[in-house]
Each structure stands twice: as C-alpha cells, then as structure tokens.
Design a protein around this motif. Structure first.
Motif, mmCIF file in Angstrom:
data_model
loop_
_atom_site.group_PDB
_atom_site.id
_atom_site.type_symbol
_atom_site.label_atom_id
_atom_site.label_comp_id
_atom_site.label_asym_id
_atom_site.label_seq_id
_atom_site.Cartn_x
_atom_site.Cartn_y
_atom_site.Cartn_z
ATOM 1 N N GLU A 9 0.780 -1.210 -0.116
ATOM 2 C CA GLU A 9 -0.028 -0.039 -0.172
ATOM 3 C C GLU A 9 0.914 1.226 -0.058
ATOM 4 N N ALA A 10 1.852 1.336 0.610
ATOM 5 C CA ALA A 10 2.781 2.471 0.684
ATOM 6 C C ALA A 10 3.495 2.586 -0.645
ATOM 7 N N LEU A 11 3.774 1.536 -1.421
ATOM 8 C CA LEU A 11 4.217 1.655 -2.776
ATOM 9 C C LEU A 11 3.429 2.130 -3.752
ATOM 10 N N LEU A 16 1.998 3.529 -9.436
ATOM 11 C CA LEU A 16 0.956 4.172 -10.226
ATOM 12 C C LEU A 16 1.788 5.517 -11.042
ATOM 13 N N SER A 17 2.688 6.170 -10.623
ATOM 14 C CA SER A 17 3.437 6.912 -11.398
ATOM 15 C C SER A 17 4.404 6.308 -12.377
ATOM 16 N N LEU A 18 4.851 5.026 -12.061
ATOM 17 C CA LEU A 18 5.779 4.259 -12.977
ATOM 18 C C LEU A 18 5.078 3.725 -14.153
ATOM 19 N N VAL A 19 3.946 3.141 -13.832
ATOM 20 C CA VAL A 19 3.015 2.844 -15.013
ATOM 21 C C VAL A 19 2.562 3.984 -15.730
ATOM 22 N N ARG A 20 2.268 5.077 -15.304
ATOM 23 C CA ARG A 20 1.791 6.234 -16.001
ATOM 24 C C ARG A 20 2.755 6.667 -17.018
ATOM 25 N N ILE A 21 3.953 6.775 -16.539
ATOM 26 C CA ILE A 21 5.380 6.928 -17.190
ATOM 27 C C ILE A 21 5.720 6.150 -18.414
ATOM 28 N N VAL A 22 5.512 4.901 -18.157
ATOM 29 C CA VAL A 22 5.929 4.040 -19.134
ATOM 30 C C VAL A 22 4.851 3.664 -20.115
ATOM 31 N N PHE A 23 3.435 3.917 -19.772
ATOM 32 C CA PHE A 23 2.513 3.744 -20.928
ATOM 33 C C PHE A 23 2.277 5.187 -21.672
ATOM 34 N N GLY A 24 2.589 6.253 -20.861
ATOM 35 C CA GLY A 24 2.681 7.463 -21.926
ATOM 36 C C GLY A 24 3.911 7.433 -22.936
ATOM 37 N N PHE A 25 5.066 6.945 -22.129
ATOM 38 C CA PHE A 25 6.116 6.772 -23.107
ATOM 39 C C PHE A 25 5.839 6.140 -24.251
ATOM 40 N N ILE A 65 0.716 12.479 -20.505
ATOM 41 C CA ILE A 65 0.601 11.437 -19.661
ATOM 42 C C ILE A 65 1.813 11.160 -18.994
ATOM 43 N N MET A 66 2.860 10.935 -19.755
ATOM 44 C CA MET A 66 4.294 10.654 -19.489
ATOM 45 C C MET A 66 4.785 11.463 -18.470
ATOM 46 N N PHE A 123 -9.340 8.209 -13.141
ATOM 47 C CA PHE A 123 -9.654 8.223 -11.775
ATOM 48 C C PHE A 123 -8.779 8.154 -10.776
ATOM 49 N N THR A 124 -7.498 7.883 -11.082
ATOM 50 C CA THR A 124 -6.445 7.958 -10.204
ATOM 51 C C THR A 124 -5.644 9.208 -10.088
ATOM 52 N N GLY A 125 -5.413 9.796 -11.269
ATOM 53 C CA GLY A 125 -4.812 10.834 -11.566
ATOM 54 C C GLY A 125 -3.289 10.612 -11.870
ATOM 55 N N GLY A 126 -2.217 11.365 -11.872
ATOM 56 C CA GLY A 126 -1.046 11.059 -12.350
ATOM 57 C C GLY A 126 -0.095 10.311 -11.135
ATOM 58 N N GLY A 127 -0.452 10.310 -9.906
ATOM 59 C CA GLY A 127 0.495 9.697 -8.832
ATOM 60 C C GLY A 127 1.307 10.855 -8.361
ATOM 61 N N ARG A 128 2.254 10.345 -7.314
ATOM 62 C CA ARG A 128 2.813 11.124 -6.564
ATOM 63 C C ARG A 128 3.890 11.849 -7.137
ATOM 64 N N TYR A 129 4.466 11.450 -8.310
ATOM 65 C CA TYR A 129 5.657 12.029 -9.206
ATOM 66 C C TYR A 129 5.321 12.221 -10.424
ATOM 67 N N SER A 130 4.452 13.393 -10.457
ATOM 68 C CA SER A 130 3.873 13.942 -11.489
ATOM 69 C C SER A 130 3.897 15.479 -11.457
#
Length: 141
Positions: A9-11, A16-25, A65-66, A123-130
């Motif tokens: 849960e802490a990760l 989420l940010s990693l998935v966003r970056i990879v799929f955006g790329f 998105i990336m 629904f989740t947004g970009g995550g912590r590192y966006s």
C-alpha cells in the motif's frame, strides 16, 4: 500478511507513477511513428484522416501523460481515442484482439490495453511523481 499489505500500500503512489510514465512513453512512440516515421516508419501522409490525427493525439497525449501534466484530461481523451481506434480499425477485422492478424486476430490488443490503462488514470490521476502533484503543492511558510 497484514505487514505485506501495508508495504505494498505504501508503494502504490510510486508504482502508479511508474505505470503512467511507461504507458505515456509507449503511447508517445506510437505518435512519433505516425507523425515523424520514427522509430518505425508508418508512412502516414501529413494531414491524412484518421491516421495523422491519431498520431497527433498519441504524441501530445502521450507526452502529457508521461510527464503527468493535466493527466486526467489527457488520459480521458487518449482512452477515448483508443476505444475509437479499436472499433473503427481493429474490431471489423476479427472478433479476437490477438496481436497478430495472421493467426485470426485483429491486432487490437495495444488499443485495448492503452484504453483501459488510461481510463484508470482518469480516476487515479498522475500519482505522486507527476507535474500535476508538483503543481498542486501549497507553498509552506
């Protein structure tokens, strides 16, 4: 087991940010292939409907998105574009979205994957590192 759940849960924001970056790329690469014939030559004529405009959505939307800038809006538009791409280009070829049409599929698996991952990001947004998270931080006195 509860300890494992707490660690995972802490990760969640980081993953989420990693998935966003990879799929955006990856989505951006589809756009550059359509617009600039790089890294794969697609041979889409400039301004042609719908390929060139799809490439424009993929390129701009993928960059947004990336980086996590206007993630929810960009993900909504890109998810819709991929749903349209699937039903216009892939589904008429065959029922099953197997990657290779040679084996009876329609080649629509990437469209479905992008559509639903981007729908999740709505629904989740970009995550912590966006950039969205960075923009929304309030300055501390």
């Amino acid at each position: 087991m509860n300890n494992l759940n707490n660690r995972l849960e802490a990760l969640t924001p980081t993953v989420l940010s990693l998935v966003r970056i990879v799929f955006g790329f990856l989505f951006t690469l589809f756009g550059t292939s359509n617009l600039f014939d790089w890294p794969i030559v697609m041979g889409v004529p400039t301004g042609s409907w719908p390929g060139w405009y799809a490439g424009l959505i993929e390129f701009v939307g993928g960059l947004l998105i990336m980086t996590g800038l206007f993630t929810r809006i960009a993900a909504f538009l890109c998810s819709g574009a991929m749903a349209v791409a699937y039903f216009w280009q892939h589904q008429p070829l065959a029922l099953w979205p197997i990657v290779d049409p040679q084996y009876g599929g329609n080649g629509g698996l990437p469209s479905i994957a992008f559509c639903f991952v981007f729908f999740l990001l709505v629904f989740t947004g970009g995550g912590r590192y966006s950039l969205d998270a960075w923009r929304s931080r309030t300055p501390q006195p």
